[in-house]
Design an enzyme around this catalytic site. Structure first.
Site, PDB file in Angstrom:
ATOM      1  N   CYS A   1       0.832  -1.201   0.000  1.00 31.95           N
ATOM      2  CA  CYS A   1       0.000   0.000   0.000  1.00 31.95           C
ATOM      3  C   CYS A   1       0.875   1.263   0.000  1.00 31.95           C
ATOM      4  CB  CYS A   1      -0.972  -0.037   1.179  1.00 31.95           C
ATOM      5  SG  CYS A   1      -2.330   1.154   1.052  1.00 31.95           S
TER       6      CYS A   1
ATOM      7  N   HIS B   1      -3.559  -5.479   0.695  1.00 26.59           N
ATOM      8  CA  HIS B   1      -3.068  -5.754   2.053  1.00 26.59           C
ATOM      9  C   HIS B   1      -3.001  -7.249   2.351  1.00 26.59           C
ATOM     10  CE1 HIS B   1      -2.915  -1.658   3.806  1.00 26.59           C
ATOM     11  NE2 HIS B   1      -3.779  -1.411   2.830  1.00 26.59           N
TER      12      HIS B   1
ATOM     13  N   GLU C   1      -1.280  -8.676   4.583  1.00 29.61           N
ATOM     14  CA  GLU C   1      -1.164  -8.903   6.026  1.00 29.61           C
ATOM     15  C   GLU C   1      -2.532  -8.995   6.693  1.00 29.61           C
ATOM     16  OE1 GLU C   1      -1.970  -4.545   5.963  1.00 29.61           O
ATOM     17  OE2 GLU C   1      -1.021  -6.004   4.647  1.00 29.61           O
TER      18      GLU C   1
END
Length: 238
Positions: free
Chosen positions: A111, A210, A212
């Site tokens: 990001c 994202h 994660e």
């Protein structure tokens, strides 16, 4: 064989825990978990704009998501919807990134991290995507992740991991406008840059989504594998 040491940039924010309500060095746990599960040793790096000497002790660098980069960094006036700049974070992360690239380390940008990569390669950013694409699908609401398809360039590192079409999550209102020296290897249906990389290097890749948050292990595994190769090469040359 020891695990590759991977630096993850962190940032300063207000946090509450136990008896504390104070400024703290913070990082979303998913980044640490992603690196650890893939076999890496995560080292959290707080903002520090003094120097980047720590890079000499790393096998890779991960730049996480977060607040908007100061538009002054790419010669633009600040949009009304752009976050208040975090000078120490911008300076510290760009210093780490430039040193990591100079040292030939694998780099993964997530990001904001992709956006920093674009700036390091001479690019610029869109400051507020709804002005450009006419919708808020990339960030439906604060804390709410959008989902959308991404088209990936055949033969790219991103496509090798996900195929030529992937569905990803997103939570951003800014994106890469000009990638500079990076190659754009992924776009959304609306044309927004979703992935970019440097094919001349073993591993320099940024994604706008994202991993994660989605527990996507493919990207972390590929990144840590590149860091392991770097670690073995460094050990063999000593």
């Amino acid at each position: 064989m020891s695990r590759p040491v991977i630096g993850i940039a962190s940032y300063r924010d207000r946090a509450r825990w136990n008896i504390w309500d104070t400024d703290a060095t913070v990082l979303q746990q998913g980044y640490v978990d992603g690196v650890r599960r893939a076999g890496g040793r995560a080292v959290v790096l707080p903002p520090d704009d003094t120097d980047a000497d720590v890079v000499a002790r790393l096998d890779g660098l991960l730049l996480p998501g977060g607040a908007d980069v100061d538009p002054a960094r790419y010669g633009a006036a600040r949009h009304p919807r752009t976050d208040t700049p975090s000078a120490d974070r911008d300076a510290g992360e760009l210093l780490l990134l430039e040193a990591a690239l100079a040292a030939g380390l694998p780099v993964l940008g997530v990001c904001r991290g992709l956006q920093l990569l674009a700036l390091a390669y001479g690019g610029t950013l869109h400051q507020h995507l709804p002005d450009l694409v006419g919708h808020s699908g990339h960030c439906p609401a604060e804390g709410v992740f959008g989902r959308h398809p991404v088209h990936l360039v055949p033969g790219s590192r991103a496509a090798a991991l996900y195929g030529e079409l992937a569905e990803v999550n997103s939570h951003h209102h800014q994106a890469v406008l000009d990638p500079g020296g990076l190659h754009v290897t992924g776009r959304g249906d609306d044309g927004v840059v979703e992935a970019a990389e440097d094919p001349s290097r073993p591993f320099v890749l940024g994604v706008q989504w994202h991993p994660e948050v989605s527990d996507d292990r493919k990207l972390f595994a590929a990144f840590v594998a590149a860091c392991t190769t770097r670690s073995l090469h460094t050990a063999a040359s000593v």
